[in-house]
Structure formats: C-alpha cells, structure tokens
Design a protein around this motif. Structure first.
Motif, mmCIF file in Angstrom:
data_model
loop_
_atom_site.group_PDB
_atom_site.id
_atom_site.type_symbol
_atom_site.label_atom_id
_atom_site.label_comp_id
_atom_site.label_asym_id
_atom_site.label_seq_id
_atom_site.Cartn_x
_atom_site.Cartn_y
_atom_site.Cartn_z
ATOM 1 N N VAL A 199 -2.140 -22.735 17.661
ATOM 2 C CA VAL A 199 -1.520 -23.980 17.207
ATOM 3 C C VAL A 199 -0.406 -23.606 16.246
ATOM 4 C CG1 VAL A 199 -1.811 -26.072 15.833
ATOM 5 C CG2 VAL A 199 -3.553 -25.434 17.501
ATOM 6 N N THR A 200 0.766 -24.167 16.472
ATOM 7 C CA THR A 200 1.913 -23.908 15.600
ATOM 8 C C THR A 200 2.055 -25.033 14.581
ATOM 9 O OG1 THR A 200 3.069 -22.716 17.359
ATOM 10 C CG2 THR A 200 4.400 -23.530 15.517
ATOM 11 N N VAL A 201 2.172 -24.646 13.329
ATOM 12 C CA VAL A 201 2.341 -25.604 12.235
ATOM 13 C C VAL A 201 3.757 -25.446 11.685
ATOM 14 C CG1 VAL A 201 1.508 -26.341 9.965
ATOM 15 C CG2 VAL A 201 -0.103 -25.450 11.681
ATOM 16 N N TRP A 202 4.431 -26.567 11.464
ATOM 17 C CA TRP A 202 5.790 -26.514 10.938
ATOM 18 C C TRP A 202 5.823 -25.905 9.546
ATOM 19 C CZ3 TRP A 202 9.902 -30.804 11.847
ATOM 20 C CH2 TRP A 202 10.169 -30.898 13.230
ATOM 21 N N GLY A 203 6.864 -25.092 9.282
ATOM 22 C CA GLY A 203 7.092 -24.540 7.960
ATOM 23 C C GLY A 203 6.354 -23.233 7.725
ATOM 24 N N SER A 204 6.521 -22.733 6.514
ATOM 25 C CA SER A 204 5.949 -21.440 6.143
ATOM 26 C C SER A 204 4.471 -21.512 5.806
ATOM 27 C CB SER A 204 6.702 -20.879 4.935
ATOM 28 O OG SER A 204 6.466 -21.690 3.788
ATOM 29 N N GLY A 205 3.972 -22.720 5.541
ATOM 30 C CA GLY A 205 2.588 -22.879 5.104
ATOM 31 C C GLY A 205 2.415 -22.721 3.612
ATOM 32 N N LYS A 206 3.510 -22.452 2.896
ATOM 33 C CA LYS A 206 3.422 -22.195 1.455
ATOM 34 C C LYS A 206 3.479 -23.444 0.572
ATOM 35 C CE LYS A 206 5.451 -17.572 1.902
ATOM 36 N NZ LYS A 206 6.605 -16.695 1.531
ATOM 37 N N PRO A 207 4.156 -24.517 0.987
ATOM 38 C CA PRO A 207 4.196 -25.698 0.121
ATOM 39 C C PRO A 207 2.800 -26.187 -0.235
ATOM 40 C CG PRO A 207 5.758 -25.931 1.903
ATOM 41 C CD PRO A 207 4.930 -24.717 2.221
ATOM 42 N N MET A 208 2.694 -26.758 -1.431
ATOM 43 C CA MET A 208 1.395 -27.238 -1.901
ATOM 44 C C MET A 208 1.385 -28.763 -1.955
ATOM 45 S SD MET A 208 0.465 -24.428 -4.833
ATOM 46 C CE MET A 208 -1.290 -24.773 -4.676
ATOM 47 N N ARG A 209 0.280 -29.324 -1.507
ATOM 48 C CA ARG A 209 0.144 -30.771 -1.480
ATOM 49 C C ARG A 209 -1.244 -31.175 -1.992
ATOM 50 N NH1 ARG A 209 4.728 -30.120 -0.985
ATOM 51 N NH2 ARG A 209 6.193 -30.927 0.592
ATOM 52 N N GLU A 210 -1.306 -32.364 -2.537
ATOM 53 C CA GLU A 210 -2.547 -32.939 -3.075
ATOM 54 C C GLU A 210 -3.004 -34.047 -2.142
ATOM 55 O OE1 GLU A 210 -3.917 -35.205 -7.231
ATOM 56 O OE2 GLU A 210 -1.811 -35.094 -6.625
ATOM 57 N N PHE A 211 -4.312 -34.147 -1.940
ATOM 58 C CA PHE A 211 -4.863 -35.176 -1.062
ATOM 59 C C PHE A 211 -6.035 -35.866 -1.747
ATOM 60 C CE2 PHE A 211 -2.848 -32.023 1.593
ATOM 61 C CZ PHE A 211 -2.100 -32.796 2.471
ATOM 62 N N LEU A 212 -6.163 -37.171 -1.478
ATOM 63 C CA LEU A 212 -7.236 -37.970 -2.064
ATOM 64 C C LEU A 212 -7.889 -38.804 -0.970
ATOM 65 C CD1 LEU A 212 -8.558 -38.871 -4.827
ATOM 66 C CD2 LEU A 212 -7.018 -40.850 -4.707
ATOM 67 N N HIS A 213 -9.206 -38.729 -0.887
ATOM 68 C CA HIS A 213 -9.933 -39.528 0.099
ATOM 69 C C HIS A 213 -9.807 -41.008 -0.235
ATOM 70 C CE1 HIS A 213 -13.246 -41.110 2.522
ATOM 71 N NE2 HIS A 213 -13.217 -39.981 3.205
ATOM 72 N N GLY B 259 -8.417 -40.544 5.334
ATOM 73 C CA GLY B 259 -9.791 -40.997 5.483
ATOM 74 C C GLY B 259 -9.949 -41.919 6.659
ATOM 75 N N PRO B 260 -11.139 -42.500 6.819
ATOM 76 C CA PRO B 260 -11.376 -43.458 7.906
ATOM 77 C C PRO B 260 -10.346 -44.587 7.875
ATOM 78 C CG PRO B 260 -13.434 -42.861 6.842
ATOM 79 C CD PRO B 260 -12.350 -42.257 6.013
ATOM 80 N N GLY B 261 -9.838 -44.933 9.047
ATOM 81 C CA GLY B 261 -8.815 -45.965 9.122
ATOM 82 C C GLY B 261 -7.408 -45.427 9.034
ATOM 83 N N ASP B 262 -7.249 -44.102 8.946
ATOM 84 C CA ASP B 262 -5.926 -43.500 8.838
ATOM 85 C C ASP B 262 -5.156 -43.676 10.148
ATOM 86 O OD1 ASP B 262 -3.787 -42.120 7.766
ATOM 87 O OD2 ASP B 262 -4.995 -40.413 7.099
ATOM 88 N N ASN B 263 -3.868 -43.373 10.082
ATOM 89 C CA ASN B 263 -2.984 -43.468 11.240
ATOM 90 C C ASN B 263 -2.928 -42.113 11.940
ATOM 91 O OD1 ASN B 263 -0.891 -43.796 13.057
ATOM 92 N ND2 ASN B 263 0.712 -43.854 11.507
ATOM 93 N N PHE B 264 -3.448 -42.059 13.157
ATOM 94 C CA PHE B 264 -3.463 -40.815 13.927
ATOM 95 C C PHE B 264 -2.457 -40.846 15.073
ATOM 96 C CE2 PHE B 264 -7.470 -40.828 11.741
ATOM 97 C CZ PHE B 264 -7.726 -39.494 11.469
ATOM 98 N N HIS B 265 -1.482 -41.736 14.986
ATOM 99 C CA HIS B 265 -0.484 -41.838 16.046
ATOM 100 C C HIS B 265 0.230 -40.490 16.206
ATOM 101 C CE1 HIS B 265 3.098 -43.093 18.251
ATOM 102 N NE2 HIS B 265 2.450 -44.198 18.566
ATOM 103 N N PRO B 266 0.450 -40.027 17.433
ATOM 104 C CA PRO B 266 1.047 -38.699 17.637
ATOM 105 C C PRO B 266 2.454 -38.544 17.088
ATOM 106 C CG PRO B 266 0.885 -39.912 19.715
ATOM 107 C CD PRO B 266 0.095 -40.673 18.707
ATOM 108 N N GLU B 267 3.165 -39.656 16.840
ATOM 109 C CA GLU B 267 4.542 -39.548 16.364
ATOM 110 C C GLU B 267 4.730 -40.040 14.935
ATOM 111 O OE1 GLU B 267 6.878 -41.728 19.112
ATOM 112 O OE2 GLU B 267 6.420 -40.420 20.815
ATOM 113 N N ASN B 268 3.898 -40.963 14.473
ATOM 114 C CA ASN B 268 4.146 -41.634 13.199
ATOM 115 C C ASN B 268 3.142 -41.316 12.100
ATOM 116 O OD1 ASN B 268 6.304 -42.953 14.426
ATOM 117 N ND2 ASN B 268 5.015 -44.654 15.110
#
Length: 324
Positions: free
Chosen positions: A200-214, A169-178
């Motif tokens: 755009v290349t994304v690491w991994g197979s794209g199959k892992p599942m993740r949960e996100f909360l604003h 969300g707002p205030g997140d860390n958008f640093h290119p490395e961290n």
C-alpha cells in the motif's frame, strides 16, 4: 431542561446525542430536540427563527457544519464559507432572540495560522495567515467564535466555543474521494488486506505529525465544557471572550498512524511512502493545557479508537459509507 442539538446526524452531533440519551435514560431531566436538514434548513433565517421561538430550548449545541477534506474545500470554497456562516449566524442569533442563555459552538483546529507555534494554544488565533486550502471554512469557524464572544460581551449570554483536533470514530466519512486521512487509510488498508495486495502506498514521507481524537472523547469534552459553572469557565477563558481547545495532547507520525491501521485491519504487506507527494504542515498539535486545568483529559487511546472505528466500518454497507 430542553436541549437542541443542531447536526445530530453528523459524527460529533451523533456522539453527543448518544451521551445525552444515556443521561436521559438514567433519570436526568432532559428533553432532547433534533431536526434533520430536511426538516429544518439552518441556512434559512426565517425557518430557524420559527423553530427557536416555537420550541424555546434552554440550551443549544451547534454541531452542524458543512465539512470535507482538502479536495472538497478546494472545489467548493464558496459553499463552505457561505453555508457555515449562515448556519452560525442563524442559530446563534435566533437562539439569543429566543432567550437561550447557554450555547456551545463546535469549531475546528484549522482556525489557527498555517505556521502557528506548536503546540497551538488558544492565543494563536488571528496571529498569522491561514492554510490556503481550507481558508474559507476556517474563516467561517473564526466568525463563529467571534459571534459567541460578541453576544457574551454585549448581552451577557453564556455562549461557548470548543475547537477540536482531527476527529475520527463511528459515523466518520469513508468516501473514497472526500474522506480525511484516518478513515481513508482504514478503507484502503481494509481493501488491501481483503484482496491480498502486496503493498500500500501512502502519500508523503510519513514524517509529518498529526493529533487525533476519538469522537466519543470529543462528545464527553463538549458536554464537560457545556456543564462548567459560569464562574469556573469565566476564570479560565478570560471573562468568556475565548475558546477552548479539545484534543488528546499526543501526536503521531503519519508512518506510525499507517502502521497502526495496517495492524488493526490485518494488512500483512509492505508500506511504501511516496515522498514525491506533498507532506503538508510538519506538525499540527493542539495545546490542551487549558482544558486539562479545568479537569478533563482524553481517555481513548489511538489504537483502541481505531479498532472500534474499524469494527463500526465493517458493519456498514457500501451505500452507507459512500453517502457519508
């Protein structure tokens, strides 16, 4: 009521501060205490003691922490365990010494074993090995839970812990490395959309599942748990010797996440998944049934939340984004 927010400049602490300021503006009798890290070093026991004794807060929200992605955790494990342990020990103990009876400590879903059964219930704590890449941070956060439990058992305090899933969300860390996965994807897809990049290349197979909360949902949940009467909280958390998960209760594949970010940022090119790169755990989902029974559920959809976050990102300059 005097409330001290430790970590008010962080993503979660800032969101909590905004909500309490709104309550204050609407007429609630709230006095807010904040200190920057330059004004108060939470790893300094004497400084924290002096602050608590002088200000005498009624409640404390411990949102301060040293955080980072996998690279940072692997590179600076000693700093992650030391600084987080010191902050927790100092704030929780000195709050007790100053007579604070109610405190809320914010943790992380990484406290659960690497191979915990999905979705991860509060009872999974300490049932197996942790993920090695962030073990020092996880151990510090587990210690925070046990500090709260121990003071409650011995002294009858009302110290509570909430464990959020992946926040953004707002205030997140958008640093290119961290940065973590979601802000990293927003930054990369934004750059690709602006540059007209074909793929755009994304690491991994794209199959892992993740949960996100604003983060705004996390702030609301934190204040909801903080505001529960003692009897209700005790009944749901086994006489206050436990913690509460906070999440959306919904997960998506990394592919679905990337496709949503591409849509929000206006990227029209091709998504490529590099299956030679590690996927990590196949799934990480929080069991949020305990919080639901208490009466709170997340209200911000993932796509709406990403749109809001992207709008905030576009308003920031490069210097601000790299500093976070």
């Amino acid at each position: 009521m005097k409330i001290y927010i430790a970590g008010h400049r962080g993503m979660v602490g800032g969101a909590i501060l905004r909500r309490l300021q709104a309550r204050q503006a609407s007429g609630e009798d709230i006095e807010l205490l904040t200190r920057t890290s330059a004004e108060l070093d939470l790893t300094d026991q004497n400084a924290v003691r002096e602050f608590m004794m002088t200000e005498q807060p009624d409640q404390v929200i411990l949102a301060a922490a040293k955080v980072g992605g996998i690279v940072a955790n692997n590179t600076y494990p000693a700093q992650f365990i030391y600084e987080n342990l010191m902050m927790e020990c100092n704030v929780i103990h000195q709050a007790f010494e100053a007579g604070v009876t109610r405190l809320l400590q914010l943790g992380s879903s990484c406290i659960y074993p690497r191979d915990a059964e999905q979705p991860m219930a509060e009872s999974a704590l300490l049932t197996g090995p942790l993920e090695p890449t962030n073990e020092p941070y996880a151990i510090a956060k587990i210690a925070g839970i046990k500090l709260c439990e121990s003071y409650n058992r011995q002294y009858g305090t009302d110290y509570r812990s909430v464990m959020p899933t992946n926040l953004y969300g707002p205030g997140d860390n958008f640093h290119p490395e961290n940065s973590h996965v979601l802000p990293a994807l927003i930054r990369r897809f934004h750059a690709a959309a602006q540059d007209g990049t074909a793929q755009v290349t994304v690491w991994g197979s794209g199959k892992p599942m993740r949960e996100f909360l604003h983060v705004d949902d996390m702030a609301e949940a934190s204040l909801f748990v903080m505001g529960l009467d003692v009897g209700t909280y005790q009944r749901e958390t086994e006489l206050m010797l436990s913690h509460i998960n906070v999440g959306s209760g919904v997960d998506v594949t990394i592919r679905e996440l990337a496709e949503t970010v591409a849509r929000v940022t206006g990227f029209k090119g091709e998504l490529v998944f590099d299956a030679t790169k590690p996927d990590g755990a196949p799934r990480k989902l929080m069991d949020v049934s305990r919080l639901a029974r208490l009466g709170w559920e997340a209200g911000i959809s993932l796509e709406d939340g990403i749109r809001e976050t992207y709008a905030w990102f576009l308003k920031q300059d490069e210097k601000t984004l790299r500093a976070k």
